[in-house]
Motif scaffolding. Structure first.
Motif, mmCIF file in Angstrom:
data_model
loop_
_atom_site.group_PDB
_atom_site.id
_atom_site.type_symbol
_atom_site.label_atom_id
_atom_site.label_comp_id
_atom_site.label_asym_id
_atom_site.label_seq_id
_atom_site.Cartn_x
_atom_site.Cartn_y
_atom_site.Cartn_z
ATOM 1 N N LYS A 54 -0.965 7.337 -3.977
ATOM 2 C CA LYS A 54 -2.297 7.882 -3.655
ATOM 3 C C LYS A 54 -2.525 7.955 -2.144
ATOM 4 C CE LYS A 54 -4.378 4.489 -5.910
ATOM 5 N NZ LYS A 54 -3.190 3.652 -6.220
ATOM 6 N N SER A 55 -2.273 6.853 -1.453
ATOM 7 C CA SER A 55 -2.506 6.859 0.001
ATOM 8 C C SER A 55 -1.531 7.796 0.696
ATOM 9 C CB SER A 55 -2.350 5.451 0.581
ATOM 10 O OG SER A 55 -3.314 4.598 0.026
ATOM 11 N N THR A 56 -0.307 7.847 0.187
ATOM 12 C CA THR A 56 0.680 8.756 0.780
ATOM 13 C C THR A 56 0.208 10.200 0.649
ATOM 14 O OG1 THR A 56 2.447 7.210 0.226
ATOM 15 C CG2 THR A 56 3.105 9.468 0.703
ATOM 16 N N PRO A 104 -10.141 5.384 5.673
ATOM 17 C CA PRO A 104 -8.854 4.838 5.240
ATOM 18 C C PRO A 104 -8.982 3.631 4.326
ATOM 19 C CG PRO A 104 -9.282 4.267 7.532
ATOM 20 C CD PRO A 104 -10.404 5.165 7.099
ATOM 21 N N GLN A 105 -7.885 3.336 3.632
ATOM 22 C CA GLN A 105 -7.836 2.144 2.776
ATOM 23 C C GLN A 105 -8.053 0.913 3.652
ATOM 24 O OE1 GLN A 105 -4.347 2.107 0.307
ATOM 25 N NE2 GLN A 105 -5.142 0.478 -0.989
ATOM 26 N N ALA A 106 -8.736 -0.093 3.093
ATOM 27 C CA ALA A 106 -9.070 -1.315 3.834
ATOM 28 C C ALA A 106 -9.846 -0.975 5.103
ATOM 29 C CB ALA A 106 -7.812 -2.107 4.176
ATOM 30 N N MET A 108 -11.730 9.620 0.828
ATOM 31 C CA MET A 108 -12.015 8.179 0.861
ATOM 32 C C MET A 108 -10.948 7.439 0.068
ATOM 33 S SD MET A 108 -16.072 8.159 0.146
ATOM 34 C CE MET A 108 -17.214 9.009 1.242
ATOM 35 N N ASP A 109 -10.252 6.527 0.732
ATOM 36 C CA ASP A 109 -9.176 5.793 0.077
ATOM 37 C C ASP A 109 -9.669 4.398 -0.302
ATOM 38 O OD1 ASP A 109 -6.761 4.860 -0.859
ATOM 39 O OD2 ASP A 109 -5.610 5.397 0.925
ATOM 40 N N GLU A 110 -9.859 4.169 -1.582
ATOM 41 C CA GLU A 110 -10.333 2.877 -2.115
ATOM 42 C C GLU A 110 -11.585 2.384 -1.378
ATOM 43 O OE1 GLU A 110 -8.831 1.292 -4.676
ATOM 44 O OE2 GLU A 110 -6.706 1.830 -4.660
HETATM 45 MG MG LIG Z 1 -3.108 3.073 -1.258
#
Ligand SMILES: [Mg+2]
Ligand SMILES: Nc1ncnc2c1ncn2[C@@H]1O[C@H](COP(=O)(O)OP(=O)(O)OP(=O)(O)O)[C@@H](O)[C@H]1O
Length: 315
Positions: A45-47, A94-96, A175-177
């Protein structure tokens, strides 16, 4: 169509080991739409998000595909042209991201940094815009803008990141997580906020998560990924009521009930380091001979589904 991703593939290679993180992924996003990208950890997903915004770094590499935004390929255009689109038209949480704020500058200075780097130099207009955004995400600008990230709770930092992503009035936010590090109550509040941003400002959203229940509350469409492959793509309602791909069925059956007993779900471990065939083969209860070959994507019940069970017969 706002965004058309087609045949996008990304690999990471180290020595003679190659991880195929995203495989021939295609999807469209309409203006104003919320697309939920869902899959377990490591599904790519993030990729995928990073590939769309040209943020894949070595050892990662985009090996195929196009990302057409308003008719132009983001991957092909000169980097300078792409940079003008980033933040102004497409922004990214981004994630986190609750840890992504620069710890040594105030919240306001984080906004100023993004504004400066895009030629938004009118300090008074910026102050007004930032205050307005802070109110929109439910934060008190007088209190929060002069604070440093460590003085904010995780939920507050996530709100700041969402406000920051809206600074230059984008048309699309990826939006990542965005809620995964938050407690249930804060998750609900952030979801409500994202929903209102989408509805009131007509901002399109790609919402990435591993939590199908969470995303089902706001996504118009779901895009289910497994090992870098699209497994199912359709309207949220249809997928939740009647998941077609056995992997989507597993995801939905694993949603814990609000009350009562947790069902006895049959989750097989992933034992394969599959070389070919269906990525879900070793965990699938419906697997048959044909599944040793990678399934094609079929159109079935108004959905795209990668599974041999839906291969039309006698056509
Ligand atoms: Mg990810
Ligand atoms: N920088 C990297 N170098 C090598 N492999 C990577 C790198 N980043 C990701 N991968 C691999 O690519 C695959 C997809 O990872 P990715 O982070 O995109 O998954 P994800 O769905 O976002 O997972 P999560 O839910 O844990 O965030 C995984 O197998 C991962 O190990």
């Amino acid at each position: 169509m706002l965004l058309e991703v087609s045949d996008l593939s990304v690999i990471y290679s180290a020595g003679n080991k190659v991880v195929r993180a995203v495989n021939n992924v295609s999807f469209d996003l309409e203006k104003g739409e919320v697309l939920g990208i869902i899959g377990e950890s490591g599904s790519g997903k993030s990729t995928l998000a990073n590939a769309i915004i040209r943020a894949i770094k070595p050892p990662g590499k985009i090996v195929s595909g196009r990302v057409i935004y308003k008719g132009k390929d983001l991957l092909e255009m000169p980097y300078d042209e792409f940079r003008k689109i980033m933040w102004k038209e497409i922004s990214y949480v981004p994630q986190a991201s609750q840890n992504a704020l620069n710890p040594v500058i105030t919240v306001y200075d984080s906004f100023k940094y993004v504004a400066d780097s895009h030629g938004f130099n009118d300090e008074k207009a910026l102050r007004e815009k930032v205050s307005e955004l802070m109110k929109l995400v439910g934060l008190d600008p007088k209190r929060v803008l002069n604070m440093y990230p460590f003085q904010l709770s995780g939920g507050m930092r996530q709100r700041v990141m969402i406000a920051l992503s809206m600074l230059l009035d984008p048309e699309l936010i990826i939006m990542d997580e965005p809620t995964s590090a938050l407690d249930m109550l804060n998750q609900e509040l952030i979801l409500k906020l994202i929903k209102s941003i989408n509805k009131e400002m007509q901002i399109s959203i790609i919402y990435i998560t591993h939590d199908i229940l969470n995303v089902a509350q706001i996504a118009d469409r779901l895009f289910v990924m497994y090992k870098g492959y699209m497994m199912e793509d359709g309207k949220t309602e249809d997928i939740i009521k009647d998941p077609l791909n056995p992997y989507t069925q597993l995801l939905i059956s694993s949603i814990p009930p609000l009350k009562g007993e947790i069902k006895n779900i049959n989750v097989k471990e992933d034992t394969s380091y599959y070389v070919s065939g269906c990525p879900f083969l070793s965990r699938c209860d419906h697997a048959f001979e044909r599944c040793k070959e990678l399934p094609s994507v079929f159109l079935y019940k108004n959905r795209k589904v990668r599974c041999w069970l839906y291969e039309p017969h006698g056509a």
